[in-house]
Design an enzyme around this catalytic site. Structure first.
Site, PDB file in Angstrom:
ATOM      1  N   GLY A 233       0.847  -1.202   0.000  1.00 51.54           N
ATOM      2  CA  GLY A 233       0.000   0.000   0.000  1.00 51.54           C
ATOM      3  C   GLY A 233       0.874   1.240   0.000  1.00 51.54           C
ATOM      4  O   GLY A 233       0.424   2.334   0.351  1.00 51.54           O
ATOM      5  N   GLY A 234       2.128   1.073  -0.419  1.00 49.63           N
ATOM      6  CA  GLY A 234       3.123   2.158  -0.335  1.00 49.63           C
ATOM      7  C   GLY A 234       2.903   3.300  -1.309  1.00 49.63           C
ATOM      8  O   GLY A 234       3.604   4.310  -1.230  1.00 49.63           O
TER       9      GLY A 234
ATOM     10  N   PHE B 103      -1.607   7.320   0.646  1.00 51.63           N
ATOM     11  CA  PHE B 103      -1.312   8.542   1.428  1.00 51.63           C
ATOM     12  C   PHE B 103      -0.285   8.260   2.529  1.00 51.63           C
ATOM     13  O   PHE B 103       0.840   8.769   2.515  1.00 51.63           O
ATOM     14  CB  PHE B 103      -2.655   9.030   1.989  1.00 51.63           C
ATOM     15  CG  PHE B 103      -2.607  10.078   3.048  1.00 51.63           C
ATOM     16  CD1 PHE B 103      -1.746  11.169   2.964  1.00 51.63           C
ATOM     17  CD2 PHE B 103      -3.475  10.005   4.149  1.00 51.63           C
ATOM     18  CE1 PHE B 103      -1.734  12.149   3.940  1.00 51.63           C
ATOM     19  CE2 PHE B 103      -3.475  10.989   5.122  1.00 51.63           C
ATOM     20  CZ  PHE B 103      -2.599  12.049   5.029  1.00 51.63           C
ATOM     21  N   LEU B 104      -0.655   7.396   3.481  1.00 55.42           N
ATOM     22  CA  LEU B 104       0.261   7.086   4.588  1.00 55.42           C
ATOM     23  C   LEU B 104       1.473   6.302   4.082  1.00 55.42           C
ATOM     24  O   LEU B 104       2.613   6.583   4.475  1.00 55.42           O
ATOM     25  CB  LEU B 104      -0.484   6.265   5.657  1.00 55.42           C
ATOM     26  CG  LEU B 104       0.401   5.675   6.762  1.00 55.42           C
ATOM     27  CD1 LEU B 104       1.071   6.787   7.578  1.00 55.42           C
ATOM     28  CD2 LEU B 104      -0.437   4.774   7.679  1.00 55.42           C
TER      29      LEU B 104
ATOM     30  N   LYS C 240     -11.033  -4.621   9.697  1.00 53.17           N
ATOM     31  CA  LYS C 240      -9.738  -4.159  10.211  1.00 53.17           C
ATOM     32  C   LYS C 240      -9.428  -4.888  11.527  1.00 53.17           C
ATOM     33  O   LYS C 240      -8.294  -5.267  11.792  1.00 53.17           O
ATOM     34  CB  LYS C 240      -9.736  -2.641  10.451  1.00 53.17           C
ATOM     35  CG  LYS C 240      -9.810  -1.774   9.212  1.00 53.17           C
ATOM     36  CD  LYS C 240      -8.608  -1.850   8.309  1.00 53.17           C
ATOM     37  CE  LYS C 240      -7.383  -1.126   8.821  1.00 53.17           C
ATOM     38  NZ  LYS C 240      -6.305  -1.101   7.786  1.00 53.17           N
TER      39      LYS C 240
ATOM     40  N   GLY D 291      -7.899   9.636  12.928  1.00 52.99           N
ATOM     41  CA  GLY D 291      -7.878  10.367  11.661  1.00 52.99           C
ATOM     42  C   GLY D 291      -6.456  10.796  11.314  1.00 52.99           C
ATOM     43  O   GLY D 291      -5.686  11.171  12.196  1.00 52.99           O
TER      44      GLY D 291
HETATM   45  P1  NAD Z   1      -4.876   5.083   0.834  1.00 50.93           P
HETATM   46  O1  NAD Z   1      -6.084   4.630   0.093  1.00 50.93           O
HETATM   47  O2  NAD Z   1      -4.304   6.401   0.460  1.00 50.93           O
HETATM   48  O3  NAD Z   1      -3.734   3.980   0.699  1.00 50.93           O
HETATM   49  C1  NAD Z   1      -4.019   2.608   0.643  1.00 50.93           C
HETATM   50  C2  NAD Z   1      -3.180   1.991  -0.450  1.00 50.93           C
HETATM   51  O4  NAD Z   1      -3.481   0.587  -0.475  1.00 50.93           O
HETATM   52  C3  NAD Z   1      -3.502   2.534  -1.853  1.00 50.93           C
HETATM   53  O5  NAD Z   1      -2.316   2.908  -2.531  1.00 50.93           O
HETATM   54  C4  NAD Z   1      -4.193   1.364  -2.548  1.00 50.93           C
HETATM   55  O6  NAD Z   1      -3.935   1.306  -3.943  1.00 50.93           O
HETATM   56  C5  NAD Z   1      -3.572   0.179  -1.824  1.00 50.93           C
HETATM   57  N1  NAD Z   1      -4.425  -1.007  -1.906  1.00 50.93           N
HETATM   58  C6  NAD Z   1      -5.761  -1.085  -1.689  1.00 50.93           C
HETATM   59  N2  NAD Z   1      -6.199  -2.335  -1.900  1.00 50.93           N
HETATM   60  C7  NAD Z   1      -5.108  -3.074  -2.239  1.00 50.93           C
HETATM   61  C8  NAD Z   1      -4.924  -4.443  -2.573  1.00 50.93           C
HETATM   62  N3  NAD Z   1      -5.965  -5.302  -2.633  1.00 50.93           N
HETATM   63  N4  NAD Z   1      -3.677  -4.884  -2.862  1.00 50.93           N
HETATM   64  C9  NAD Z   1      -2.624  -4.010  -2.849  1.00 50.93           C
HETATM   65  N5  NAD Z   1      -2.745  -2.694  -2.530  1.00 50.93           N
HETATM   66  C10 NAD Z   1      -3.976  -2.235  -2.240  1.00 50.93           C
HETATM   67  O7  NAD Z   1      -5.253   5.039   2.386  1.00 50.93           O
HETATM   68  P2  NAD Z   1      -4.504   5.717   3.638  1.00 50.93           P
HETATM   69  O8  NAD Z   1      -5.357   6.825   4.103  1.00 50.93           O
HETATM   70  O9  NAD Z   1      -3.082   5.964   3.319  1.00 50.93           O
HETATM   71  O10 NAD Z   1      -4.626   4.548   4.709  1.00 50.93           O
HETATM   72  C11 NAD Z   1      -3.548   3.671   4.945  1.00 50.93           C
HETATM   73  C12 NAD Z   1      -3.917   2.717   6.044  1.00 50.93           C
HETATM   74  O11 NAD Z   1      -4.215   3.445   7.231  1.00 50.93           O
HETATM   75  C13 NAD Z   1      -5.146   1.854   5.750  1.00 50.93           C
HETATM   76  O12 NAD Z   1      -4.888   0.536   6.205  1.00 50.93           O
HETATM   77  C14 NAD Z   1      -6.247   2.482   6.574  1.00 50.93           C
HETATM   78  O13 NAD Z   1      -7.189   1.510   6.976  1.00 50.93           O
HETATM   79  C15 NAD Z   1      -5.459   3.019   7.758  1.00 50.93           C
HETATM   80  N6  NAD Z   1      -6.051   4.179   8.406  1.00 50.93           N
HETATM   81  C16 NAD Z   1      -6.225   5.336   7.713  1.00 50.93           C
HETATM   82  C17 NAD Z   1      -6.770   6.444   8.361  1.00 50.93           C
HETATM   83  C18 NAD Z   1      -6.953   7.769   7.648  1.00 50.93           C
HETATM   84  O14 NAD Z   1      -7.474   8.711   8.251  1.00 50.93           O
HETATM   85  N7  NAD Z   1      -6.510   7.912   6.399  1.00 50.93           N
HETATM   86  C19 NAD Z   1      -7.151   6.349   9.701  1.00 50.93           C
HETATM   87  C20 NAD Z   1      -6.955   5.141  10.385  1.00 50.93           C
HETATM   88  C21 NAD Z   1      -6.401   4.061   9.727  1.00 50.93           C
END
Ligand code: NAD
Length: 244
Positions: free
Chosen positions: A14-15, A18-19, A146, A171
């Protein structure tokens, strides 16, 4: 930032999100070797493996080719999607496939991005820590899956020498966000700003993305000196209602 005792080779799953991208950037900044596994290609500065985490062989093949010793798993569908089947496929089955691929290829460490939502059931959550049990009725399919993924990751600790940890951000805000600010802007564009939920004293935790990314690096480093295992009684309190 301090260096881990032995240099790991990192894969951020998931690199390209965003995170995940901030984690990649911080690893590059401290001179680590890192690759990305994702369904979306966005950057060209690190080796990229295209694939879906629910396909164990794709993950295992990328882990072998990259020589990964530490996985940071941030992949998930967006929480706002209304697609329980996709959440289950990616978050539960996908995370289990990552664990199996990690054990199969001898990966040493797995850091998982969970969510603070796994202990949220619509009631106030104040001063919570990891001892708070999962709610009997999960908030929604995203948080339910999750939580299941988190349980799978923590139960895999020690399997084939794999060390695991899960983090629960609330968040996340900061540069590269495609979710929170977009949602807020849509509310503004639709003219929905005259609604107020609660009496204007509601609080919600937000953490800057750079700090959440740093927490992942610190957690990975800390796995080199794992704390003593929790007492069995604590593990027995893990939820039973989330069983498949
Ligand atoms: P994001 O959507 O920007 O990043 C997720 C990445 O995962 C994307 O690049 C996407 O293409 C990839 N992905 C999705 N499904 C996939 C699959 N089947 N195989 C391979 N790659 C896949 O989301 P984010 O906001 O960066 O969140 C990152 C993590 O943090 C997630 O696990 C999310 O549940 C967790 N999280 C996010 C928040 C928030 O506020 N953004 C809060 C709490 C937890």
């Amino acid at each position: 930032m301090s260096q881990p005792k032995s240099r790991d080779v990192y894969m951020v799953i998931g690199g390209n999100g965003f995170l995940g991208r901030h984690i990649v950037q911080q690893l590059l900044d401290r001179g680590d070797i890192v690759s990305v596994f994702d369904i979306v290609e966005r950057y060209t500065d690190v080796p990229f493996y295209a694939g879906d985490i629910s396909e164990q062989e794709s993950v295992a093949s990328a882990l072998r080719k990259s020589g990964t010793t530490c996985i940071i798993h941030t992949a998930s569908p967006h929480a706002t999607l209304n697609n329980p089947a996709l959440f289950h496929k990616v978050n539960v089955e996908g995370t289990k496939a990552i664990i199996a691929a990690a054990v199969e290829t001898g990966v040493r460490k797995l850091v998982f991005t969970s969510s603070a939502g796994v202990v949220f059931n619509g009631q106030d959550v104040i001063d919570a820590d990891e001892r708070v049990p999962f709610p009997e009725v999960p908030m929604d399919a995203y948080n339910e899956t999750k939580a299941k993924a988190e349980v799978a990751v923590l139960e895999a600790n020690g399997k084939g020498g794999l060390l695991t940890v899960a983090l629960r951000p609330a968040g996340i805000f900061g540069p590269g966000d495609r979710q929170a600010m977009t949602g807020l802007y849509q509310v503004y564009e639709r003219g929905q700003t005259h609604f107020q939920i609660g009496d204007n004293t509601n609080l919600f935790d937000w953490t800057y993305v750079g700090n959440v990314a740093r927490a992942h690096l610190l957690a990975a480093d800390k796995l080199d000196t794992p704390p003593p295992a929790p007492p069995l009684s604590a593990l027995e309190k893990m939820p039973t209602s989330l069983d498949d």
